[in-house]
Design an enzyme around this catalytic site. Structure first.
Site, PDB file in Angstrom:
ATOM      1  N   ASN A   1       1.053  65.012  61.069  1.00 44.74           N
ATOM      2  CA  ASN A   1       2.212  64.325  60.489  1.00 44.74           C
ATOM      3  C   ASN A   1       1.740  63.697  59.179  1.00 44.74           C
ATOM      4  O   ASN A   1       1.052  62.692  59.192  1.00 44.74           O
ATOM      5  CB  ASN A   1       2.707  63.262  61.479  1.00 44.74           C
ATOM      6  CG  ASN A   1       3.811  62.389  60.886  1.00 44.74           C
ATOM      7  OD1 ASN A   1       4.342  62.687  59.824  1.00 44.74           O
ATOM      8  ND2 ASN A   1       4.143  61.313  61.593  1.00 44.74           N
ATOM      9  N   TRP A   2       2.123  64.339  58.073  1.00 47.77           N
ATOM     10  CA  TRP A   2       1.640  63.872  56.770  1.00 47.77           C
ATOM     11  C   TRP A   2       2.379  62.617  56.288  1.00 47.77           C
ATOM     12  O   TRP A   2       2.008  62.036  55.284  1.00 47.77           O
ATOM     13  CB  TRP A   2       1.739  65.007  55.740  1.00 47.77           C
ATOM     14  CG  TRP A   2       0.501  65.857  55.722  1.00 47.77           C
ATOM     15  CD1 TRP A   2      -0.321  66.116  56.778  1.00 47.77           C
ATOM     16  CD2 TRP A   2      -0.080  66.519  54.592  1.00 47.77           C
ATOM     17  NE1 TRP A   2      -1.368  66.897  56.381  1.00 47.77           N
ATOM     18  CE2 TRP A   2      -1.251  67.172  55.046  1.00 47.77           C
ATOM     19  CE3 TRP A   2       0.267  66.651  53.247  1.00 47.77           C
ATOM     20  CZ2 TRP A   2      -2.065  67.930  54.204  1.00 47.77           C
ATOM     21  CZ3 TRP A   2      -0.543  67.410  52.407  1.00 47.77           C
ATOM     22  CH2 TRP A   2      -1.692  68.029  52.876  1.00 47.77           C
ATOM     23  N   LYS A   3       3.450  62.241  56.985  1.00 49.38           N
ATOM     24  CA  LYS A   3       4.230  61.049  56.576  1.00 49.38           C
ATOM     25  C   LYS A   3       4.545  61.146  55.080  1.00 49.38           C
ATOM     26  O   LYS A   3       4.792  62.245  54.583  1.00 49.38           O
ATOM     27  CB  LYS A   3       3.473  59.781  56.959  1.00 49.38           C
ATOM     28  CG  LYS A   3       3.079  59.789  58.438  1.00 49.38           C
ATOM     29  CD  LYS A   3       2.602  58.475  58.937  1.00 49.38           C
ATOM     30  CE  LYS A   3       2.266  58.610  60.426  1.00 49.38           C
ATOM     31  NZ  LYS A   3       1.824  57.363  61.029  1.00 49.38           N
TER      32      LYS A   3
ATOM     33  N   HIS B   1      10.321  59.407  65.409  1.00 51.74           N
ATOM     34  CA  HIS B   1       9.047  58.711  65.171  1.00 51.74           C
ATOM     35  C   HIS B   1       9.303  57.206  65.116  1.00 51.74           C
ATOM     36  O   HIS B   1      10.326  56.760  64.590  1.00 51.74           O
ATOM     37  CB  HIS B   1       8.411  59.206  63.860  1.00 51.74           C
ATOM     38  CG  HIS B   1       7.000  58.749  63.713  1.00 51.74           C
ATOM     39  ND1 HIS B   1       6.691  57.469  63.326  1.00 51.74           N
ATOM     40  CD2 HIS B   1       5.820  59.376  63.948  1.00 51.74           C
ATOM     41  CE1 HIS B   1       5.365  57.336  63.323  1.00 51.74           C
ATOM     42  NE2 HIS B   1       4.824  58.486  63.700  1.00 51.74           N
TER      43      HIS B   1
ATOM     44  N   GLU C   1       8.187  54.986  63.280  1.00 53.90           N
ATOM     45  CA  GLU C   1       8.384  54.436  61.936  1.00 53.90           C
ATOM     46  C   GLU C   1       9.831  54.582  61.496  1.00 53.90           C
ATOM     47  O   GLU C   1      10.319  53.801  60.670  1.00 53.90           O
ATOM     48  CB  GLU C   1       7.410  55.103  60.946  1.00 53.90           C
ATOM     49  CG  GLU C   1       5.996  54.577  61.146  1.00 53.90           C
ATOM     50  CD  GLU C   1       4.883  55.518  60.717  1.00 53.90           C
ATOM     51  OE1 GLU C   1       5.141  56.488  59.989  1.00 53.90           O
ATOM     52  OE2 GLU C   1       3.736  55.258  61.123  1.00 53.90           O
TER      53      GLU C   1
ATOM     54  N   SER D   1      -3.963  57.152  66.240  1.00 54.09           N
ATOM     55  CA  SER D   1      -5.394  57.044  65.922  1.00 54.09           C
ATOM     56  C   SER D   1      -6.255  58.131  66.556  1.00 54.09           C
ATOM     57  O   SER D   1      -7.398  57.876  66.934  1.00 54.09           O
ATOM     58  CB  SER D   1      -5.910  55.644  66.296  1.00 54.09           C
ATOM     59  OG  SER D   1      -5.263  54.651  65.506  1.00 54.09           O
TER      60      SER D   1
ATOM     61  N   GLY E   1      -1.682  61.585  62.527  1.00 54.43           N
ATOM     62  CA  GLY E   1      -1.244  61.096  61.222  1.00 54.43           C
ATOM     63  C   GLY E   1      -2.370  61.155  60.209  1.00 54.43           C
ATOM     64  O   GLY E   1      -2.686  62.209  59.649  1.00 54.43           O
ATOM     65  N   GLY E   2      -3.024  60.017  59.998  1.00 45.13           N
ATOM     66  CA  GLY E   2      -4.053  59.888  58.961  1.00 45.13           C
ATOM     67  C   GLY E   2      -5.095  60.991  58.954  1.00 45.13           C
ATOM     68  O   GLY E   2      -5.476  61.500  57.888  1.00 45.13           O
TER      69      GLY E   2
END
Ligand code: PGA
Length: 246
Positions: free
Chosen positions: A10-12, A93, A95, A205, A226-227
């Site tokens: 998920n590159w957000k 999501h 967010e 994470s 994500g990150g």
């Protein structure tokens, strides 16, 4: 029977034209792991170029509007995602549930709109730290699931991502026992509702250093990352861990 592992990035709100090269590197490296389904969910504006750059590799969106079309300034429909080359989309999501105040009802409508267009769906659920500390995590997530699940779905087109909000981007991860307990509860609901086979991803994470442990937990069928999905060097070790977990 173990389900085929699924690792989605998920590159957000990260990624410009210059990052298409990294998407290509990730797609090429992923092909070495045919035993794992791999996807990257990129910003809507990059989908078409990403899909063209890596034919045959799954590119997804991060959100979708529930309506087919209409006066919804700034929104993207399922048909638009599909038309741009997306094969799937994330919905619900945290967010978006938080910042855009998306309700379970809305998330369900988004999932149904995406499925109706032939897109795969990764539907996210997860509890806040306050809820976890108050002992209400399972109850809250199961309620979220009940409210957000589409009326019908095939195992191949729906995955659930359990993402405790307090673990997203924080470096904190629930214990193996906490993940197992939650995934078991989710599995029970999914089996009742659709029959077996829907994959349950863990998110929050996930890194190369903890992926093997997480994939070793019962009922963990993959990860939403994500990150650590932004760079091939961080992401591929997670895919490799999924391949090794089988
Ligand atoms: P993270 O994000 O891997 O950076 O914690 C996961 C997600 O929000 O999907």
């Amino acid at each position: 029977m173990a389900l085929k592992k699924f690792v989605a990035g998920n590159w957000k709100m990260h990624g410009l034209s210059a990052d298409l090269a990294e998407i290509k590197v990730i797609a090429d490296a992923s092909r070495q792991y045919p035993g794992v389904d791999v996807a990257l969910c990129v910003p809507a504006i990059l989908i078409e170029r990403a899909a063209r750059a890596v034919p045959g590799f799954a590119i997804g969106g991060q959100d979708v509007h529930h309506a087919e079309k209409g006066a919804h300034t700034g929104s993207v429909s399922a048909q638009m995602l599909h038309d741009a080359g997306a094969g799937l989309t994330i919905v619900g999501h945290s967010e978006r549930r938080d910042a855009q105040r998306e309700s379970d009802v809305e998330v369900k409508a988004k999932a149904e709109a995406a499925l109706a267009c032939g897109l795969g769906v990764i539907l996210c659920v997860g509890e806040s730290l306050a809820v976890r500390e108050a002992g209400g995590a399972i109850e809250t997530v199961v309620a979220q699931l009940e409210g957000s699940l589409p009326e019908s779905a095939k195992a191949a087109s729906l995955a659930i991502a359990y993402e405790p909000i307090w673990a997203i981007g924080t470096g904190k991860v629930p214990t193996v026992a906490e993940i197992a307990e939650m995934h078991r509860a989710i599995r029970g609901r999914l089996d009742e509702r659709y029959g077996a086979g829907i994959r349950i991803l863990y998110g929050g994470s996930v890194k190369g250093s903890n992926a093997a442990e997480i994939f070793g937990v019962a009922d963990v069928d993959g990860a939403l990352v994500g990150g650590a999905s932004l760079k091939c060097a961080d992401f591929i070790p997670i895919v490799a861990a999924a391949a090794a977990a089988g």
